[in-house]
Every structure is written in structure tokens, then in C-alpha cells.
Design an enzyme around this catalytic site. Structure first.
Site, short mmCIF file in Angstrom:
data_model
loop_
_atom_site.label_atom_id
_atom_site.label_comp_id
_atom_site.label_asym_id
_atom_site.label_seq_id
_atom_site.Cartn_x
_atom_site.Cartn_y
_atom_site.Cartn_z
N ARG A 39 0.82 -1.22 0.00
CA ARG A 39 0.00 0.00 0.00
C ARG A 39 0.85 1.27 0.00
O ARG A 39 0.33 2.37 -0.16
CB ARG A 39 -0.94 0.00 1.21
CG ARG A 39 -1.96 -1.13 1.14
CD ARG A 39 -2.96 -1.08 2.26
NE ARG A 39 -3.76 0.13 2.12
CZ ARG A 39 -4.30 0.79 3.14
NH1 ARG A 39 -4.12 0.36 4.37
NH2 ARG A 39 -5.02 1.86 2.93
N CYS A 40 2.14 1.12 0.19
CA CYS A 40 3.06 2.26 0.30
C CYS A 40 3.72 2.53 -1.05
O CYS A 40 4.37 1.65 -1.63
CB CYS A 40 4.12 1.96 1.35
SG CYS A 40 5.45 3.17 1.45
#
Length: 119
Positions: free
Chosen positions: A9-10
Site C-alpha cells: 500500500r506504500c
């Protein structure tokens, strides 16, 4: 082998994986991607990462995460062991991405930091 402690998600973590795949891993080394939120590192793993990274254990911690505040981790009197336990219990606290190669590690923020492992 190249190991990446990764959070999909980063954007920085995704960028690090892309940089390794697209530019840095010219020799085709095996890349092991560990989604550390699904497979949290043990305290022993964290100690090994810290040793390879150098610096302070605090350098491994994301201070803007909720558990940092809730657990009072800004308290400078906390021991390294207390910090390791906090990260192990709340892996969201671990900086990301961390890339390991040949016994050395870097925090890939920005992803270009990883280049030093390939020189």
C-alpha cells in the site's frame, strides 16, 4: 539474495520493488518480498535488521503511526528491547521499505537509497 520488507500500500515501497526489478538487479538475484504486515518480523529478525542498518533502533520506527503515540514510544528512556517488542507487536511501526543484500540493509526512503547496496 535480496530481501525487501514491503508494504504494497506504500508508494515508496512499491517504488523500491520496481527500482530493484527494473534497474538494480541486473544479475537476476532472487528477490524475497516479505509483506511484513502479514508476516511480522520476530524480535531476533528486528535485531538483525538493526545491526545491518546501523544507527539507532529509533531510526527503524515510523513516528507518525498511531501505535507510536498510544504506546508512548517518544519516551527516550525506553530501552532498545522495549522498542523491538513494540515493533514486533505492531509491525506498522517498522520503516518501509527495508532492503537487505549481502549482509547490509538500507531504508528505501527515498527508493534511490537502495542503490548503495548494488555498488
Amino acid at each position: 539474495m535480496i530481501t525487501v520488507y514491503h508494504n504494497p500500500r506504500c508508494s515508496k515501497s512499491r517504488g523500491a520493488c520496481e527500482l530493484i526489478d527494473d534497474r538494480l538487479n541486473r544479475s537476476g538475484e532472487t528477490v524475497k518480498v516479505i509483506e511484513y504486515l502479514k508476516e511480522p518480523p520476530s524480535i531476533d529478525d528486528l535485531k538483525a535488521l538493526h545491526q545491518m542498518l546501523g544507527g539507532s533502533v529509533r531510526d527503524m520506527i515510523r513516528e507518525n503511526e498511531t501505535p507510536f503515540k498510544e504506546l508512548g514510544l517518544a519516551d527516550v528512556s525506553l530501552s532498545d528491547d522495549q522498542l523491538y517488542k513494540a515493533i514486533a507487536a505492531h509491525p506498522i511501526l517498522l520503516q518501509r521499505p527495508i532492503v537487505v543484500r549481502d549482509g547490509r540493509a538500507v531504508i528505501g526512503r527515498p527508493p534511490e537509497n537502495i542503490e548503495v547496496l548494488f555498488k
